[in-house]
Design an enzyme around this catalytic site. Structure first.
Site, PDB file in Angstrom:
ATOM      1  N   GLU A 163       9.148  -8.933  -4.665  1.00 53.94           N
ATOM      2  CA  GLU A 163       8.180  -8.435  -5.649  1.00 53.94           C
ATOM      3  C   GLU A 163       8.763  -7.588  -6.620  1.00 53.94           C
ATOM      4  O   GLU A 163       7.922  -6.418  -7.425  1.00 53.94           O
ATOM      5  CB  GLU A 163       6.795  -8.249  -5.201  1.00 53.94           C
ATOM      6  N   ASN A 205      11.896 -13.091  -3.146  1.00 55.80           N
ATOM      7  CA  ASN A 205      10.740 -13.548  -2.846  1.00 55.80           C
ATOM      8  C   ASN A 205       9.773 -12.787  -3.952  1.00 55.80           C
ATOM      9  O   ASN A 205       9.810 -11.671  -4.251  1.00 55.80           O
ATOM     10  CB  ASN A 205      10.258 -13.390  -1.496  1.00 55.80           C
ATOM     11  N   HIS A 242       0.794 -18.040  -4.423  1.00 58.39           N
ATOM     12  CA  HIS A 242      -0.899 -17.738  -4.321  1.00 58.39           C
ATOM     13  C   HIS A 242      -1.648 -18.253  -5.542  1.00 58.39           C
ATOM     14  O   HIS A 242      -1.700 -17.562  -6.571  1.00 58.39           O
ATOM     15  CB  HIS A 242      -1.154 -16.307  -4.260  1.00 58.39           C
ATOM     16  N   GLU A 271       4.331 -18.495   0.579  1.00 55.83           N
ATOM     17  CA  GLU A 271       3.125 -17.781   1.124  1.00 55.83           C
ATOM     18  C   GLU A 271       1.672 -18.582   0.386  1.00 55.83           C
ATOM     19  O   GLU A 271       1.037 -18.091  -0.183  1.00 55.83           O
ATOM     20  CB  GLU A 271       3.067 -16.429   0.388  1.00 55.83           C
ATOM     21  N   ASP A 273      -1.450 -20.560  -0.642  1.00 54.64           N
ATOM     22  CA  ASP A 273      -2.854 -20.366  -0.559  1.00 54.64           C
ATOM     23  C   ASP A 273      -3.285 -20.917  -1.804  1.00 54.64           C
ATOM     24  O   ASP A 273      -2.538 -20.650  -2.808  1.00 54.64           O
ATOM     25  CB  ASP A 273      -3.490 -19.397   0.226  1.00 54.64           C
TER      26      ASP A 273
HETATM   27  O1  G3I Z   1      -4.524  -3.017  10.526  1.00 53.22           O
HETATM   28  C1  G3I Z   1      -5.023  -2.254   9.706  1.00 53.22           C
HETATM   29  C2  G3I Z   1      -6.808  -1.774  10.244  1.00 53.22           C
HETATM   30  O2  G3I Z   1      -6.436  -1.273  11.626  1.00 53.22           O
HETATM   31  C3  G3I Z   1      -7.732  -0.836   9.583  1.00 53.22           C
HETATM   32  O3  G3I Z   1      -8.480  -0.901  10.053  1.00 53.22           O
HETATM   33  C4  G3I Z   1      -7.644  -1.804   8.039  1.00 53.22           C
HETATM   34  C5  G3I Z   1      -8.357  -0.742   7.178  1.00 53.22           C
HETATM   35  O4  G3I Z   1      -8.190  -1.276   5.993  1.00 53.22           O
HETATM   36  O5  G3I Z   1      -6.269  -2.031   7.544  1.00 53.22           O
HETATM   37  C6  G3I Z   1      -5.660  -2.779   8.632  1.00 53.22           C
HETATM   38  O6  G3I Z   1      -4.429  -3.150   7.677  1.00 53.22           O
HETATM   39  C7  G3I Z   1      -4.361  -4.018   6.923  1.00 53.22           C
HETATM   40  C8  G3I Z   1      -3.414  -4.991   7.152  1.00 53.22           C
HETATM   41  O7  G3I Z   1      -3.200  -5.966   5.961  1.00 53.22           O
HETATM   42  C9  G3I Z   1      -3.815  -5.751   8.192  1.00 53.22           C
HETATM   43  O8  G3I Z   1      -4.958  -6.417   8.011  1.00 53.22           O
HETATM   44  C10 G3I Z   1      -4.024  -3.182   5.556  1.00 53.22           C
HETATM   45  O9  G3I Z   1      -4.988  -2.300   5.132  1.00 53.22           O
HETATM   46  C11 G3I Z   1      -3.778  -4.185   4.500  1.00 53.22           C
HETATM   47  O10 G3I Z   1      -3.082  -3.319   3.271  1.00 53.22           O
HETATM   48  C12 G3I Z   1      -2.997  -5.358   4.637  1.00 53.22           C
HETATM   49  O11 G3I Z   1      -2.677  -6.136   3.712  1.00 53.22           O
HETATM   50  C13 G3I Z   1      -1.690  -7.007   3.935  1.00 53.22           C
HETATM   51  C14 G3I Z   1      -1.304  -6.979   2.180  1.00 53.22           C
HETATM   52  O12 G3I Z   1       0.087  -7.964   2.145  1.00 53.22           O
HETATM   53  C15 G3I Z   1      -0.666  -5.800   2.011  1.00 53.22           C
HETATM   54  O13 G3I Z   1       0.199  -5.710   0.884  1.00 53.22           O
HETATM   55  C16 G3I Z   1      -2.000  -8.384   4.116  1.00 53.22           C
HETATM   56  O14 G3I Z   1      -2.458  -8.606   5.415  1.00 53.22           O
HETATM   57  C17 G3I Z   1      -0.972  -9.321   3.796  1.00 53.22           C
HETATM   58  O15 G3I Z   1      -1.394 -10.879   3.824  1.00 53.22           O
HETATM   59  C18 G3I Z   1      -0.359  -9.288   2.478  1.00 53.22           C
HETATM   60  O16 G3I Z   1       0.608 -10.100   2.174  1.00 53.22           O
HETATM   61  C19 G3I Z   1       1.187 -10.222   0.993  1.00 53.22           C
HETATM   62  C20 G3I Z   1       2.641 -10.377   1.256  1.00 53.22           C
HETATM   63  O17 G3I Z   1       3.376  -9.632   2.058  1.00 53.22           O
HETATM   64  C21 G3I Z   1       3.576 -10.560  -0.099  1.00 53.22           C
HETATM   65  N1  G3I Z   1       3.061 -11.081  -1.089  1.00 53.22           N
HETATM   66  C22 G3I Z   1       1.506 -11.155  -1.290  1.00 53.22           C
HETATM   67  C23 G3I Z   1       0.840 -11.222  -0.095  1.00 53.22           C
HETATM   68  C24 G3I Z   1      -0.487 -11.046  -0.249  1.00 53.22           C
HETATM   69  O18 G3I Z   1      -0.984  -9.711  -0.796  1.00 53.22           O
END
Ligand code: G3I
Length: 460
Positions: A163, A205, A242, A271, A273
Protein backbone atom coordinates in the site's frame (compact mmCIF):
# COMPACT_ATOMS: atom_id res chain seq x y z
CA UNK A 1 2.85 -27.20 -30.46
CA UNK A 2 2.40 -28.75 -27.07
CA UNK A 3 6.15 -29.14 -26.69
CA UNK A 4 6.77 -25.57 -27.77
CA UNK A 5 4.27 -24.31 -25.20
CA UNK A 6 5.80 -26.55 -22.59
CA UNK A 7 9.25 -25.17 -23.23
CA UNK A 8 8.10 -21.57 -23.31
CA UNK A 9 6.12 -21.93 -20.13
CA UNK A 10 8.85 -23.76 -18.34
CA UNK A 11 11.54 -21.31 -19.34
CA UNK A 12 9.39 -18.41 -18.22
CA UNK A 13 8.62 -20.14 -14.96
CA UNK A 14 12.28 -20.62 -14.24
CA UNK A 15 12.97 -16.97 -14.79
CA UNK A 16 11.15 -16.58 -11.50
CA UNK A 17 11.92 -18.11 -8.18
CA UNK A 18 8.94 -20.05 -6.92
CA UNK A 19 6.52 -22.78 -7.59
CA UNK A 20 3.60 -20.57 -8.48
CA UNK A 21 5.09 -19.35 -11.70
CA UNK A 22 5.70 -22.87 -12.83
CA UNK A 23 2.21 -23.83 -11.80
CA UNK A 24 0.84 -21.01 -13.90
CA UNK A 25 2.95 -22.16 -16.80
CA UNK A 26 1.72 -25.69 -16.38
CA UNK A 27 -1.82 -24.46 -16.61
CA UNK A 28 -1.18 -23.62 -20.21
CA UNK A 29 -0.23 -27.18 -20.93
CA UNK A 30 -3.08 -29.06 -19.46
CA UNK A 31 -6.15 -29.70 -21.52
CA UNK A 32 -9.08 -27.57 -20.49
CA UNK A 33 -11.22 -30.47 -19.54
CA UNK A 34 -13.80 -30.10 -16.84
CA UNK A 35 -12.49 -31.40 -13.56
CA UNK A 36 -14.25 -32.91 -10.62
CA UNK A 37 -12.64 -31.00 -7.79
CA UNK A 38 -14.87 -30.77 -4.75
CA UNK A 39 -12.89 -28.25 -2.73
CA UNK A 40 -11.49 -24.84 -3.59
CA UNK A 41 -7.90 -25.98 -3.14
CA UNK A 42 -8.23 -29.15 -5.18
CA UNK A 43 -10.05 -27.42 -8.01
CA UNK A 44 -7.58 -24.55 -8.10
CA UNK A 45 -4.68 -27.01 -8.10
CA UNK A 46 -6.13 -28.69 -11.16
CA UNK A 47 -5.95 -25.31 -12.87
CA UNK A 48 -2.34 -24.80 -11.76
CA UNK A 49 -3.33 -22.27 -9.09
CA UNK A 50 -3.58 -22.17 -5.33
CA UNK A 51 -6.64 -21.09 -3.37
CA UNK A 52 -5.82 -19.47 -0.06
CA UNK A 53 -7.28 -17.60 2.86
CA UNK A 54 -6.15 -15.15 5.50
CA UNK A 55 -5.75 -16.91 8.82
CA UNK A 56 -5.78 -15.49 12.33
CA UNK A 57 -3.64 -17.44 14.79
CA UNK A 58 -6.15 -17.11 17.60
CA UNK A 59 -8.80 -18.87 15.52
CA UNK A 60 -6.74 -22.02 15.03
CA UNK A 61 -8.18 -23.38 18.28
CA UNK A 62 -11.69 -23.12 16.79
CA UNK A 63 -12.48 -26.58 15.44
CA UNK A 64 -15.19 -25.40 13.05
CA UNK A 65 -12.72 -22.88 11.60
CA UNK A 66 -9.87 -25.33 11.13
CA UNK A 67 -12.18 -27.96 9.66
CA UNK A 68 -13.04 -25.59 6.80
CA UNK A 69 -9.48 -24.29 6.54
CA UNK A 70 -7.96 -27.75 6.24
CA UNK A 71 -10.61 -29.01 3.85
CA UNK A 72 -10.81 -26.12 1.42
CA UNK A 73 -7.56 -24.16 1.26
CA UNK A 74 -3.99 -24.90 0.23
CA UNK A 75 -2.40 -21.52 0.93
CA UNK A 76 -2.58 -19.27 3.96
CA UNK A 77 -1.69 -15.64 4.65
CA UNK A 78 -1.29 -14.62 8.28
CA UNK A 79 -3.85 -11.82 8.64
CA UNK A 80 -1.89 -9.75 11.17
CA UNK A 81 0.82 -11.96 12.68
CA UNK A 82 3.67 -11.13 10.29
CA UNK A 83 3.11 -7.38 10.29
CA UNK A 84 5.77 -5.10 11.72
CA UNK A 85 4.02 -4.40 15.01
CA UNK A 86 3.63 -8.14 15.59
CA UNK A 87 7.12 -9.27 14.60
CA UNK A 88 9.25 -6.43 16.00
CA UNK A 89 7.23 -4.88 18.85
CA UNK A 90 10.38 -3.34 20.35
CA UNK A 91 13.24 -2.30 18.14
CA UNK A 92 15.62 -5.20 17.71
CA UNK A 93 13.39 -7.59 19.68
CA UNK A 94 11.62 -9.97 17.38
CA UNK A 95 8.52 -11.94 18.22
CA UNK A 96 7.48 -14.77 15.97
CA UNK A 97 5.30 -17.10 18.05
CA UNK A 98 1.91 -16.20 16.55
CA UNK A 99 3.26 -16.24 13.02
CA UNK A 100 5.00 -19.54 13.65
CA UNK A 101 1.76 -21.03 14.89
CA UNK A 102 0.22 -20.35 11.50
CA UNK A 103 3.29 -21.52 9.56
CA UNK A 104 3.37 -24.69 11.60
CA UNK A 105 -0.31 -25.36 10.98
CA UNK A 106 0.14 -24.73 7.28
CA UNK A 107 3.12 -27.04 7.14
CA UNK A 108 1.24 -29.82 8.91
CA UNK A 109 -1.49 -29.57 6.28
CA UNK A 110 0.79 -29.22 3.24
CA UNK A 111 -0.32 -25.63 2.65
CA UNK A 112 1.96 -22.92 1.32
CA UNK A 113 2.34 -19.58 3.12
CA UNK A 114 2.17 -16.04 1.77
CA UNK A 115 4.08 -13.68 4.04
CA UNK A 116 2.32 -10.38 4.77
CA UNK A 117 3.95 -7.88 5.02
CA UNK A 118 7.55 -6.69 5.47
CA UNK A 119 7.29 -2.93 4.90
CA UNK A 120 4.14 -0.86 5.34
CA UNK A 121 3.17 2.59 6.55
CA UNK A 122 0.47 1.07 8.75
CA UNK A 123 0.60 -1.23 11.77
CA UNK A 124 4.06 0.02 12.62
CA UNK A 125 5.06 -0.38 16.26
CA UNK A 126 5.33 2.84 18.23
CA UNK A 127 9.12 2.95 18.06
CA UNK A 128 9.04 2.87 14.26
CA UNK A 129 6.23 5.42 13.96
CA UNK A 130 8.47 7.85 15.79
CA UNK A 131 11.45 7.36 13.49
CA UNK A 132 12.46 9.20 10.34
CA UNK A 133 15.30 9.68 7.89
CA UNK A 134 18.27 7.37 7.63
CA UNK A 135 17.61 5.81 11.04
CA UNK A 136 14.15 4.72 9.85
CA UNK A 137 15.54 3.52 6.51
CA UNK A 138 18.08 1.38 8.34
CA UNK A 139 15.48 0.10 10.78
CA UNK A 140 13.12 -0.81 7.93
CA UNK A 141 15.85 -2.65 6.02
CA UNK A 142 16.95 -4.45 9.16
CA UNK A 143 13.35 -5.50 9.75
CA UNK A 144 12.99 -6.84 6.22
CA UNK A 145 16.28 -8.70 6.51
CA UNK A 146 15.61 -10.18 9.95
CA UNK A 147 12.06 -11.34 9.28
CA UNK A 148 12.71 -12.70 5.78
CA UNK A 149 15.80 -14.48 7.08
CA UNK A 150 13.91 -15.94 10.04
CA UNK A 151 11.26 -17.44 7.77
CA UNK A 152 13.63 -18.26 4.92
CA UNK A 153 12.54 -21.42 3.20
CA UNK A 154 9.04 -21.33 4.68
CA UNK A 155 7.41 -18.56 2.68
CA UNK A 156 6.56 -19.11 -0.98
CA UNK A 157 5.67 -15.45 -1.57
CA UNK A 158 6.30 -12.30 0.45
CA UNK A 159 4.29 -9.12 0.24
CA UNK A 160 7.46 -7.08 0.55
CA UNK A 161 5.85 -3.65 0.36
CA UNK A 162 2.18 -2.95 1.02
CA UNK A 163 0.00 0.00 0.00
CA UNK A 164 2.68 2.55 -0.94
CA UNK A 165 0.55 4.57 -3.37
CA UNK A 166 -1.96 7.31 -2.66
CA UNK A 167 -5.67 6.99 -3.35
CA UNK A 168 -7.36 9.43 -5.68
CA UNK A 169 -6.23 10.87 -8.96
CA UNK A 170 -2.70 12.03 -8.14
CA UNK A 171 -0.88 8.84 -9.08
CA UNK A 172 1.62 9.78 -6.41
CA UNK A 173 3.27 7.78 -3.72
CA UNK A 174 1.44 7.77 -0.41
CA UNK A 175 2.98 10.17 2.06
CA UNK A 176 4.42 8.23 5.00
CA UNK A 177 7.47 8.16 7.19
CA UNK A 178 8.90 5.46 4.91
CA UNK A 179 8.27 7.50 1.76
CA UNK A 180 9.97 10.47 3.35
CA UNK A 181 13.18 8.43 3.67
CA UNK A 182 13.51 8.69 -0.11
CA UNK A 183 11.69 7.48 -3.21
CA UNK A 184 13.96 4.45 -3.48
CA UNK A 185 12.71 2.91 -0.23
CA UNK A 186 10.55 0.39 -2.08
CA UNK A 187 13.31 -1.00 -4.27
CA UNK A 188 15.67 -1.03 -1.29
CA UNK A 189 13.14 -3.20 0.56
CA UNK A 190 12.88 -5.60 -2.39
CA UNK A 191 16.66 -5.93 -2.65
CA UNK A 192 16.94 -6.65 1.06
CA UNK A 193 14.19 -9.27 0.85
CA UNK A 194 15.84 -11.00 -2.10
CA UNK A 195 19.16 -11.14 -0.31
CA UNK A 196 17.53 -12.55 2.82
CA UNK A 197 15.39 -15.22 1.13
CA UNK A 198 16.38 -15.81 -2.49
CA UNK A 199 13.84 -18.62 -2.83
CA UNK A 200 10.78 -16.52 -2.08
CA UNK A 201 8.76 -14.72 -4.71
CA UNK A 202 8.58 -11.04 -3.95
CA UNK A 203 5.33 -9.11 -4.43
CA UNK A 204 4.18 -5.51 -4.32
CA UNK A 205 0.65 -5.53 -2.83
CA UNK A 206 -2.04 -2.82 -2.91
CA UNK A 207 -5.78 -2.06 -2.95
CA UNK A 208 -7.88 0.02 -5.34
CA UNK A 209 -5.59 -1.06 -8.15
CA UNK A 210 -8.28 -3.12 -9.86
CA UNK A 211 -9.62 -0.58 -12.31
CA UNK A 212 -7.21 -0.31 -15.22
CA UNK A 213 -8.14 3.32 -15.89
CA UNK A 214 -7.49 4.56 -12.34
CA UNK A 215 -4.46 6.73 -11.67
CA UNK A 216 -3.38 4.55 -8.78
CA UNK A 217 -3.40 1.44 -10.98
CA UNK A 218 -1.38 3.19 -13.64
CA UNK A 219 1.09 4.52 -11.09
CA UNK A 220 1.76 1.04 -9.69
CA UNK A 221 2.01 -0.31 -13.24
CA UNK A 222 4.64 2.32 -14.09
CA UNK A 223 6.63 1.47 -10.98
CA UNK A 224 6.62 -2.25 -11.80
CA UNK A 225 7.60 -1.55 -15.40
CA UNK A 226 10.45 0.63 -14.15
CA UNK A 227 11.56 -2.04 -11.67
CA UNK A 228 11.59 -4.72 -14.35
CA UNK A 229 13.57 -2.52 -16.72
CA UNK A 230 16.18 -1.78 -14.06
CA UNK A 231 16.45 -5.27 -12.61
CA UNK A 232 14.88 -4.52 -9.24
CA UNK A 233 13.97 -7.99 -7.90
CA UNK A 234 10.18 -8.04 -8.13
CA UNK A 235 8.35 -11.23 -9.10
CA UNK A 236 4.70 -10.50 -8.60
CA UNK A 237 1.98 -7.98 -7.91
CA UNK A 238 -0.81 -8.60 -5.42
CA UNK A 239 -4.26 -7.15 -6.05
CA UNK A 240 -6.03 -7.04 -2.70
CA UNK A 241 -9.46 -6.82 -4.35
CA UNK A 242 -11.56 -5.64 -1.41
CA UNK A 243 -14.68 -4.95 -3.45
CA UNK A 244 -17.54 -2.94 -1.99
CA UNK A 245 -20.09 -0.33 -2.99
CA UNK A 246 -17.48 2.44 -2.97
CA UNK A 247 -14.87 0.39 -4.78
CA UNK A 248 -16.74 -2.15 -6.89
CA UNK A 249 -15.47 -4.89 -9.16
CA UNK A 250 -15.06 -3.56 -12.69
CA UNK A 251 -15.16 -5.43 -15.95
CA UNK A 252 -11.68 -4.22 -16.92
CA UNK A 253 -10.20 -6.15 -13.97
CA UNK A 254 -9.03 -8.84 -16.39
CA UNK A 255 -7.29 -6.19 -18.47
CA UNK A 256 -5.54 -4.97 -15.34
CA UNK A 257 -4.33 -8.47 -14.45
CA UNK A 258 -3.17 -9.27 -17.96
CA UNK A 259 -1.48 -5.90 -18.43
CA UNK A 260 0.62 -6.33 -15.31
CA UNK A 261 1.36 -9.94 -16.25
CA UNK A 262 2.65 -8.73 -19.61
CA UNK A 263 5.36 -6.85 -17.72
CA UNK A 264 6.82 -10.21 -16.77
CA UNK A 265 5.47 -10.62 -13.24
CA UNK A 266 3.01 -13.04 -11.73
CA UNK A 267 -0.25 -11.56 -10.52
CA UNK A 268 -2.22 -12.77 -7.52
CA UNK A 269 -5.57 -11.90 -6.00
CA UNK A 270 -4.43 -11.47 -2.43
CA UNK A 271 -7.24 -10.29 -0.13
CA UNK A 272 -10.48 -10.96 -1.94
CA UNK A 273 -13.76 -10.09 -0.30
CA UNK A 274 -16.92 -8.68 -1.86
CA UNK A 275 -19.58 -6.73 -0.01
CA UNK A 276 -22.70 -8.88 -0.04
CA UNK A 277 -20.74 -11.76 -1.60
CA UNK A 278 -22.39 -11.62 -5.00
CA UNK A 279 -21.98 -15.06 -6.57
CA UNK A 280 -21.76 -13.46 -10.00
CA UNK A 281 -18.96 -11.14 -8.96
CA UNK A 282 -17.01 -13.88 -7.21
CA UNK A 283 -17.36 -15.98 -10.33
CA UNK A 284 -16.10 -13.13 -12.50
CA UNK A 285 -13.01 -12.65 -10.36
CA UNK A 286 -12.14 -16.33 -10.60
CA UNK A 287 -12.75 -16.41 -14.35
CA UNK A 288 -10.56 -13.34 -14.78
CA UNK A 289 -7.72 -14.97 -12.90
CA UNK A 290 -8.06 -18.21 -14.84
CA UNK A 291 -7.97 -16.25 -18.09
CA UNK A 292 -4.53 -14.84 -17.31
CA UNK A 293 -1.74 -17.39 -17.43
CA UNK A 294 0.35 -15.61 -14.84
CA UNK A 295 -2.49 -15.18 -12.35
CA UNK A 296 -1.34 -18.05 -10.18
CA UNK A 297 -3.53 -17.84 -7.11
CA UNK A 298 -6.44 -16.36 -5.23
CA UNK A 299 -6.63 -15.64 -1.51
CA UNK A 300 -9.85 -14.67 0.24
CA UNK A 301 -9.51 -12.42 3.29
CA UNK A 302 -11.00 -14.79 5.84
CA UNK A 303 -13.09 -17.93 5.96
CA UNK A 304 -16.51 -17.20 7.51
CA UNK A 305 -18.28 -13.86 7.48
CA UNK A 306 -17.72 -13.69 11.22
CA UNK A 307 -13.96 -13.90 10.60
CA UNK A 308 -13.94 -10.90 8.27
CA UNK A 309 -12.51 -7.48 9.07
CA UNK A 310 -15.75 -6.29 7.48
CA UNK A 311 -18.10 -8.84 9.05
CA UNK A 312 -21.17 -6.63 8.71
CA UNK A 313 -20.75 -6.66 4.92
CA UNK A 314 -20.95 -10.48 4.88
CA UNK A 315 -18.30 -10.55 2.14
CA UNK A 316 -16.90 -14.09 2.34
CA UNK A 317 -17.65 -17.58 1.02
CA UNK A 318 -18.93 -19.16 4.24
CA UNK A 319 -21.71 -18.06 6.57
CA UNK A 320 -20.87 -17.34 10.17
CA UNK A 321 -22.13 -20.84 10.99
CA UNK A 322 -19.63 -22.33 8.55
CA UNK A 323 -22.05 -23.28 5.78
CA UNK A 324 -21.23 -22.65 2.14
CA UNK A 325 -22.82 -19.61 0.54
CA UNK A 326 -23.94 -19.33 -3.11
CA UNK A 327 -20.67 -17.46 -3.73
CA UNK A 328 -18.80 -20.59 -2.68
CA UNK A 329 -20.67 -22.67 -5.25
CA UNK A 330 -19.98 -20.06 -7.91
CA UNK A 331 -16.27 -20.01 -7.16
CA UNK A 332 -16.04 -23.80 -7.17
CA UNK A 333 -17.95 -24.00 -10.45
CA UNK A 334 -15.75 -21.35 -12.02
CA UNK A 335 -12.63 -23.22 -10.94
CA UNK A 336 -13.97 -26.49 -12.31
CA UNK A 337 -15.27 -25.13 -15.58
CA UNK A 338 -12.49 -22.66 -16.19
CA UNK A 339 -10.80 -22.82 -19.52
CA UNK A 340 -7.06 -23.02 -19.53
CA UNK A 341 -5.47 -19.77 -20.65
CA UNK A 342 -3.51 -19.55 -23.81
CA UNK A 343 -1.69 -16.24 -23.44
CA UNK A 344 1.95 -17.10 -22.83
CA UNK A 345 4.08 -15.01 -20.54
CA UNK A 346 5.86 -12.30 -22.49
CA UNK A 347 8.91 -12.15 -20.28
CA UNK A 348 11.84 -13.77 -22.09
CA UNK A 349 13.74 -16.27 -19.99
CA UNK A 350 16.75 -14.82 -18.27
CA UNK A 351 17.80 -17.54 -15.91
CA UNK A 352 17.55 -21.02 -17.41
CA UNK A 353 17.03 -23.90 -15.04
CA UNK A 354 19.97 -26.03 -14.11
CA UNK A 355 17.97 -29.17 -14.63
CA UNK A 356 15.40 -28.86 -17.39
CA UNK A 357 12.44 -31.18 -16.99
CA UNK A 358 11.25 -33.50 -19.67
CA UNK A 359 7.65 -34.40 -20.28
CA UNK A 360 7.16 -38.04 -19.37
CA UNK A 361 5.60 -40.40 -21.87
CA UNK A 362 2.18 -41.39 -20.60
CA UNK A 363 2.54 -44.69 -18.80
CA UNK A 364 0.10 -47.57 -18.73
CA UNK A 365 -1.62 -46.86 -15.46
CA UNK A 366 0.61 -45.83 -12.59
CA UNK A 367 2.24 -42.44 -12.56
CA UNK A 368 5.39 -40.64 -13.56
CA UNK A 369 7.14 -37.76 -11.84
CA UNK A 370 9.41 -35.07 -13.19
CA UNK A 371 11.25 -32.43 -11.23
CA UNK A 372 12.48 -28.99 -12.16
CA UNK A 373 14.97 -27.12 -10.04
CA UNK A 374 15.62 -23.47 -9.42
CA UNK A 375 19.08 -23.42 -7.85
CA UNK A 376 20.83 -20.49 -6.21
CA UNK A 377 23.97 -20.39 -4.12
CA UNK A 378 23.21 -22.43 -1.05
CA UNK A 379 19.69 -23.58 -1.79
CA UNK A 380 17.06 -24.57 -4.29
CA UNK A 381 13.36 -24.95 -4.96
CA UNK A 382 12.26 -28.22 -6.55
CA UNK A 383 8.91 -28.32 -8.31
CA UNK A 384 7.62 -31.83 -8.86
CA UNK A 385 4.93 -32.78 -11.33
CA UNK A 386 3.10 -36.06 -10.86
CA UNK A 387 1.31 -37.25 -13.99
CA UNK A 388 -1.18 -40.12 -13.95
CA UNK A 389 -0.78 -42.72 -16.67
CA UNK A 390 -3.62 -44.14 -18.73
CA UNK A 391 -5.80 -44.66 -15.64
CA UNK A 392 -6.90 -42.30 -12.91
CA UNK A 393 -5.05 -42.72 -9.63
CA UNK A 394 -6.24 -42.28 -6.04
CA UNK A 395 -2.92 -41.43 -4.45
CA UNK A 396 0.77 -41.25 -5.15
CA UNK A 397 4.13 -41.71 -3.53
CA UNK A 398 7.30 -40.17 -4.92
CA UNK A 399 10.78 -41.16 -3.78
CA UNK A 400 13.60 -38.67 -4.28
CA UNK A 401 17.21 -39.29 -3.29
CA UNK A 402 18.82 -36.02 -2.22
CA UNK A 403 22.57 -35.60 -2.57
CA UNK A 404 24.75 -35.24 0.50
CA UNK A 405 24.43 -31.78 2.03
CA UNK A 406 20.91 -31.12 0.74
CA UNK A 407 18.32 -30.65 3.51
CA UNK A 408 14.63 -29.95 2.97
CA UNK A 409 13.41 -26.87 4.85
CA UNK A 410 9.88 -26.46 3.57
CA UNK A 411 7.36 -28.23 1.38
CA UNK A 412 3.93 -27.59 -0.05
CA UNK A 413 1.12 -29.74 -1.37
CA UNK A 414 2.78 -32.98 -0.19
CA UNK A 415 3.50 -34.96 2.98
CA UNK A 416 7.15 -35.63 3.60
CA UNK A 417 9.09 -38.48 5.15
CA UNK A 418 12.75 -37.60 5.68
CA UNK A 419 14.51 -34.37 4.87
CA UNK A 420 17.93 -35.66 3.82
CA UNK A 421 19.12 -38.63 1.76
CA UNK A 422 16.25 -40.85 0.68
CA UNK A 423 13.07 -38.84 0.99
CA UNK A 424 9.55 -40.08 0.40
CA UNK A 425 6.58 -37.88 -0.47
CA UNK A 426 2.88 -38.65 -0.57
CA UNK A 427 -0.17 -36.71 -1.66
CA UNK A 428 -2.15 -34.55 0.73
CA UNK A 429 -5.92 -34.82 1.01
CA UNK A 430 -6.78 -32.67 -1.96
CA UNK A 431 -4.31 -33.79 -4.65
CA UNK A 432 -4.22 -37.58 -4.48
CA UNK A 433 -6.90 -38.13 -7.07
CA UNK A 434 -5.47 -37.39 -10.50
CA UNK A 435 -7.36 -38.17 -13.69
CA UNK A 436 -5.87 -40.26 -16.49
CA UNK A 437 -3.17 -38.19 -18.19
CA UNK A 438 -3.72 -35.32 -15.77
CA UNK A 439 -1.10 -33.84 -13.49
CA UNK A 440 -0.69 -32.24 -10.10
CA UNK A 441 2.21 -30.24 -8.74
CA UNK A 442 3.92 -29.96 -5.39
CA UNK A 443 7.28 -28.78 -4.28
CA UNK A 444 9.89 -28.28 -1.66
CA UNK A 445 12.70 -25.95 -0.78
CA UNK A 446 16.05 -27.16 0.47
CA UNK A 447 19.46 -25.98 1.52
CA UNK A 448 22.44 -27.25 -0.45
CA UNK A 449 22.81 -28.27 -4.07
CA UNK A 450 20.20 -30.29 -5.93
CA UNK A 451 22.38 -31.88 -8.58
CA UNK A 452 20.35 -34.22 -10.75
CA UNK A 453 17.21 -35.43 -9.02
CA UNK A 454 15.50 -38.59 -10.28
CA UNK A 455 12.03 -38.93 -8.77
CA UNK A 456 10.31 -42.33 -8.80
CA UNK A 457 6.51 -42.36 -8.72
CA UNK A 458 4.17 -45.12 -7.61
CA UNK A 459 0.38 -44.85 -7.63
CA UNK A 460 -2.45 -46.16 -5.53
O1 G3I B 1 -6.17 -8.32 18.91
C1 G3I B 1 -6.62 -7.03 19.39
C2 G3I B 1 -7.53 -7.20 20.58
O2 G3I B 1 -6.79 -7.78 21.63
C3 G3I B 1 -8.09 -5.84 20.97
O3 G3I B 1 -9.00 -6.02 21.98
C4 G3I B 1 -8.77 -5.18 19.78
C5 G3I B 1 -9.24 -3.79 20.10
O4 G3I B 1 -9.42 -3.02 18.96
O5 G3I B 1 -7.85 -5.09 18.71
C6 G3I B 1 -7.37 -6.34 18.28
O6 G3I B 1 -6.48 -6.14 17.22
C7 G3I B 1 -7.07 -5.79 15.99
C8 G3I B 1 -6.62 -6.80 14.94
O7 G3I B 1 -7.11 -6.43 13.66
C9 G3I B 1 -7.09 -8.21 15.24
O8 G3I B 1 -8.49 -8.28 15.16
C10 G3I B 1 -6.63 -4.41 15.59
O9 G3I B 1 -7.15 -3.45 16.51
C11 G3I B 1 -7.08 -4.09 14.20
O10 G3I B 1 -6.48 -2.87 13.80
C12 G3I B 1 -6.65 -5.17 13.25
O11 G3I B 1 -7.18 -4.89 11.98
C13 G3I B 1 -6.53 -5.51 10.90
C14 G3I B 1 -6.19 -4.46 9.88
O12 G3I B 1 -5.59 -5.06 8.74
C15 G3I B 1 -5.22 -3.44 10.45
O13 G3I B 1 -4.76 -2.59 9.46
C16 G3I B 1 -7.46 -6.55 10.28
O14 G3I B 1 -7.62 -7.63 11.19
C17 G3I B 1 -6.86 -7.09 8.99
O15 G3I B 1 -7.82 -7.87 8.34
C18 G3I B 1 -6.49 -5.92 8.10
O16 G3I B 1 -5.87 -6.45 6.95
C19 G3I B 1 -5.53 -5.49 5.96
C20 G3I B 1 -4.31 -5.99 5.25
O17 G3I B 1 -3.28 -6.24 6.16
C21 G3I B 1 -3.84 -5.02 4.18
N1 G3I B 1 -4.92 -4.72 3.26
C22 G3I B 1 -6.13 -4.24 3.88
C23 G3I B 1 -6.63 -5.25 4.90
C24 G3I B 1 -7.93 -4.83 5.49
O18 G3I B 1 -7.81 -3.65 6.22
Amino acid sequence: MRNAKWKAATRAAFALTGVGALAAGMAMLLPGTASAGTTLGASATEKGRYFGTAVAANRLSDGAYTTILNREFNSVTPENEMKIDATEPQQGQFSYSSAERIVSHARSQGMSVRGHTLAWHSQQPGWMQNMSGSALRQAMLNHVTQVATHFRGQIVTWDVVNEAFADGSSGARRDSNLQRTGNDWIEAAFRAARAADPGAKLCYNDYNTDNWTHAKTQAVYNMVRDFKSRGVPIDCVGFQSHFNNDSPYVSNYRTTLSSFAALGVDVQVTELDIQGASATTYRSVVEDCLAVARCNGITVWGIRDSDSWRASQTPLLFNSNGSKKPAYDAVLAALNNGTTPTDPPTDPPTDPPTDPPTTPPPGQGGCTATVSVNQWTGGFVATVKVTAGSSAINGWTVGIALPSGATVTNAWNANRSGNTGSTSWTNVAYNGQVGAGQATEWGFQANGTAGTLSPACSAR
